[in-house]
Design a protein around this motif. Structure first.
Motif, PDB file in Angstrom:
ATOM      1  N   LYS A 181       0.837  -1.209   0.000  1.00  0.00           N
ATOM      2  CA  LYS A 181       0.000   0.000   0.000  1.00  0.00           C
ATOM      3  C   LYS A 181       0.867   1.252   0.000  1.00  0.00           C
ATOM      4  N   GLY A 182       1.996   1.198   0.728  1.00  0.00           N
ATOM      5  CA  GLY A 182       2.906   2.342   0.760  1.00  0.00           C
ATOM      6  C   GLY A 182       3.543   2.606  -0.588  1.00  0.00           C
ATOM      7  N   ILE A 183       3.893   1.533  -1.306  1.00  0.00           N
ATOM      8  CA  ILE A 183       4.476   1.685  -2.639  1.00  0.00           C
ATOM      9  C   ILE A 183       3.475   2.359  -3.579  1.00  0.00           C
ATOM     10  N   ILE A 184       2.221   1.901  -3.512  1.00  0.00           N
ATOM     11  CA  ILE A 184       1.185   2.477  -4.385  1.00  0.00           C
ATOM     12  C   ILE A 184       0.955   3.943  -4.031  1.00  0.00           C
ATOM     13  N   ARG A 185       0.859   4.236  -2.729  1.00  0.00           N
ATOM     14  CA  ARG A 185       0.667   5.627  -2.305  1.00  0.00           C
ATOM     15  C   ARG A 185       1.833   6.500  -2.754  1.00  0.00           C
ATOM     16  N   GLY A 186       3.036   5.948  -2.695  1.00  0.00           N
ATOM     17  CA  GLY A 186       4.198   6.713  -3.109  1.00  0.00           C
ATOM     18  C   GLY A 186       4.149   7.094  -4.579  1.00  0.00           C
ATOM     19  N   VAL A 187       3.752   6.147  -5.428  1.00  0.00           N
ATOM     20  CA  VAL A 187       3.630   6.430  -6.859  1.00  0.00           C
ATOM     21  C   VAL A 187       2.556   7.487  -7.103  1.00  0.00           C
ATOM     22  N   VAL A 188       1.410   7.299  -6.470  1.00  0.00           N
ATOM     23  CA  VAL A 188       0.289   8.236  -6.660  1.00  0.00           C
ATOM     24  C   VAL A 188       0.690   9.644  -6.232  1.00  0.00           C
ATOM     25  N   HIS A 189       1.354   9.755  -5.079  1.00  0.00           N
ATOM     26  CA  HIS A 189       1.739  11.073  -4.569  1.00  0.00           C
ATOM     27  C   HIS A 189       2.825  11.711  -5.423  1.00  0.00           C
ATOM     28  N   ARG A 190       3.871  10.942  -5.757  1.00  0.00           N
ATOM     29  CA  ARG A 190       5.010  11.495  -6.483  1.00  0.00           C
ATOM     30  C   ARG A 190       4.646  11.959  -7.888  1.00  0.00           C
ATOM     31  N   LEU A 191       3.782  11.196  -8.548  1.00  0.00           N
ATOM     32  CA  LEU A 191       3.413  11.526  -9.929  1.00  0.00           C
ATOM     33  C   LEU A 191       2.111  12.305 -10.028  1.00  0.00           C
ATOM     34  N   ARG A 192       1.568  12.673  -8.839  1.00  0.00           N
ATOM     35  CA  ARG A 192       0.337  13.476  -8.790  1.00  0.00           C
ATOM     36  C   ARG A 192      -0.814  12.800  -9.529  1.00  0.00           C
ATOM     37  N   LEU A 193      -0.980  11.517  -9.234  1.00  0.00           N
ATOM     38  CA  LEU A 193      -2.062  10.736  -9.832  1.00  0.00           C
ATOM     39  C   LEU A 193      -3.239  10.716  -8.864  1.00  0.00           C
ATOM     40  N   ARG A 194      -4.382  10.175  -9.318  1.00  0.00           N
ATOM     41  CA  ARG A 194      -5.594  10.204  -8.493  1.00  0.00           C
ATOM     42  C   ARG A 194      -5.705   9.001  -7.567  1.00  0.00           C
ATOM     43  N   ASN A 195      -5.372   7.811  -8.060  1.00  0.00           N
ATOM     44  CA  ASN A 195      -5.571   6.602  -7.285  1.00  0.00           C
ATOM     45  C   ASN A 195      -4.781   5.463  -7.931  1.00  0.00           C
ATOM     46  N   ARG A 196      -4.940   4.236  -7.402  1.00  0.00           N
ATOM     47  CA  ARG A 196      -4.167   3.106  -7.931  1.00  0.00           C
ATOM     48  C   ARG A 196      -4.528   2.785  -9.373  1.00  0.00           C
ATOM     49  N   THR A 197      -5.803   2.970  -9.728  1.00  0.00           N
ATOM     50  CA  THR A 197      -6.208   2.729 -11.114  1.00  0.00           C
ATOM     51  C   THR A 197      -5.487   3.688 -12.053  1.00  0.00           C
ATOM     52  N   HIS A 198      -5.399   4.949 -11.634  1.00  0.00           N
ATOM     53  CA  HIS A 198      -4.703   5.950 -12.440  1.00  0.00           C
ATOM     54  C   HIS A 198      -3.211   5.604 -12.538  1.00  0.00           C
ATOM     55  N   ALA A 199      -2.637   5.050 -11.451  1.00  0.00           N
ATOM     56  CA  ALA A 199      -1.231   4.656 -11.464  1.00  0.00           C
ATOM     57  C   ALA A 199      -0.979   3.529 -12.465  1.00  0.00           C
ATOM     58  N   VAL A 200      -1.880   2.532 -12.491  1.00  0.00           N
ATOM     59  CA  VAL A 200      -1.760   1.441 -13.460  1.00  0.00           C
ATOM     60  C   VAL A 200      -1.891   1.988 -14.881  1.00  0.00           C
ATOM     61  N   ALA A 201      -2.846   2.898 -15.080  1.00  0.00           N
ATOM     62  CA  ALA A 201      -3.045   3.488 -16.409  1.00  0.00           C
ATOM     63  C   ALA A 201      -1.795   4.240 -16.861  1.00  0.00           C
ATOM     64  N   PHE A 202      -1.208   4.994 -15.934  1.00  0.00           N
ATOM     65  CA  PHE A 202       0.025   5.721 -16.274  1.00  0.00           C
ATOM     66  C   PHE A 202       1.144   4.768 -16.671  1.00  0.00           C
ATOM     67  N   ALA A 203       1.339   3.717 -15.864  1.00  0.00           N
ATOM     68  CA  ALA A 203       2.418   2.769 -16.121  1.00  0.00           C
ATOM     69  C   ALA A 203       2.264   2.086 -17.473  1.00  0.00           C
ATOM     70  N   LEU A 204       1.018   1.757 -17.810  1.00  0.00           N
ATOM     71  CA  LEU A 204       0.768   1.100 -19.094  1.00  0.00           C
ATOM     72  C   LEU A 204       1.012   2.073 -20.248  1.00  0.00           C
ATOM     73  N   ARG A 205       0.459   3.273 -20.133  1.00  0.00           N
ATOM     74  CA  ARG A 205       0.581   4.254 -21.216  1.00  0.00           C
ATOM     75  C   ARG A 205       2.030   4.673 -21.422  1.00  0.00           C
TER      76      ARG A 205
END
Length: 209
Positions: A181-205
Motif C-alpha cells: 500500500k505504501g508503494i502504491i501511495r508513493g507512486v500516486v503522490h510522487r506523480l500526482r495521480l488520483r488513485n491506484r487505477t490511475h497509477a496502473v493506467a500511467f504505467a501502461l501508457r
C-alpha cells in the motif's frame, strides 16, 4: 432527483429487486419503470455473461438525443472487445457480480452520477491497450526522465494490472500488505495521480508494463 432505469437481462429474477431497494433507500435516486429506460438519466444494467446482443441493446438504448446516457453494468464476464464497444455507447461504470455488494453498487452509481468513471483495474488496462493499439502513433511522448518508476513499483503495478489484489501482490512479492500500500501511495503522490487505477493506467501508457 436523478432518474435511473435498472434493467435486468440476467437469469436471476430477484437481482433487480435488491438493486432497486439499494438505490431507492440510500442514494437519493428515483428508479423508473424497467420498460421505459428512455425516461432515465442513467441506466444500470444487470447481466450474466455479456453477449453481443446486450451490447447492441446498449448501443440502441444508451444513446440519447444530444448526449450519451451514462451506463453502469453489473455482470459476470465481459470481453475486451465488448468493453470498447460499451464505452462508446455510454458505459461509465462496471462491477463484477461477485463483488457487487449493495454498498459497492451505490458507490459506483454515485461516482458515475458525479461524472467520475469507475472500472476495475483489469478493465482499465484492457481499455488502455485498445487505445494504445489505435492511437500509439499520435500519443504525446511522456518525459520518462522526470516520471520514472522503480523496479519494485513496476512489479507491484504489473501484478495489479493482472488483476491481483493487495494481499495477492504481497504474497507474490514477499512484502507486507502495508508495504505494498505504501508503494502504491508513493507512486500516486510522487506523480500526482488520483488513485491506484490511475497509477496502473500511467504505467501502461508510459510503457513501463
Amino acid at each position: 432527483m436523478e432518474k435511473i432505469a435498472v434493467i435486468n437481462l440476467s437469469r436471476d429474477p430477484l437481482a433487480r429487486t435488491g438493486l432497486v431497494h439499494t438505490l431507492w433507500s440510500g442514494w437519493g435516486t428515483e428508479v423508473v419503470e424497467e420498460a421505459d429506460p428512455a425516461q432515465a438519466d442513467m441506466i444500470v444494467l444487470l447481466a450474466g455473461v455479456v453477449t453481443d446482443e446486450e451490447i447492441t441493446w446498449l448501443e440502441r438504448v444508451g444513446r440519447h438525443p444530444g448526449r450519451v446516457r451514462p451506463v453502469v453494468l453489473v455482470a459476470d464476464h465481459i470481453t475486451e472487445e465488448q468493453v470498447g464497444r460499451a464505452v462508446g455507447c455510454g458505459l461509465r461504470g462496471f462491477l463484477f457480480r461477485q463483488s457487487a455488494t449493495p454498498l459497492r453498487v451505490g458507490e459506483v452509481v454515485d461516482a458515475v452520477r458525479r461524472g467520475e468513471p469507475d472500472f476495475p483495474d483489469a478493465l482499465v488496462v484492457s481499455l488502455l491497450r485498445q487505445i494504445r493499439a489505435i492511437r500509439h502513433t499520435i500519443l504525446e511522448p511522456i518525459d520518462h526522465a522526470s516520471q520514472k518508476l522503480t523496479t519494485r513499483e513496476v512489479e507491484v503495478l504489473k501484478l495489479i494490472a493482472d488483476g491481483c489484489n493487495t494481499k495477492e501482490v504481497s504474497d507474490k512479492l514477499g512484502y507486507s500488505e502495508r508495504t505494498i500500500k505504501g508503494i502504491i501511495r508513493g507512486v500516486v503522490h510522487r506523480l500526482r495521480l488520483r488513485n491506484r487505477t490511475h497509477a496502473v493506467a500511467f504505467a501502461l501508457r508510459a510503457g513501463f508494463i
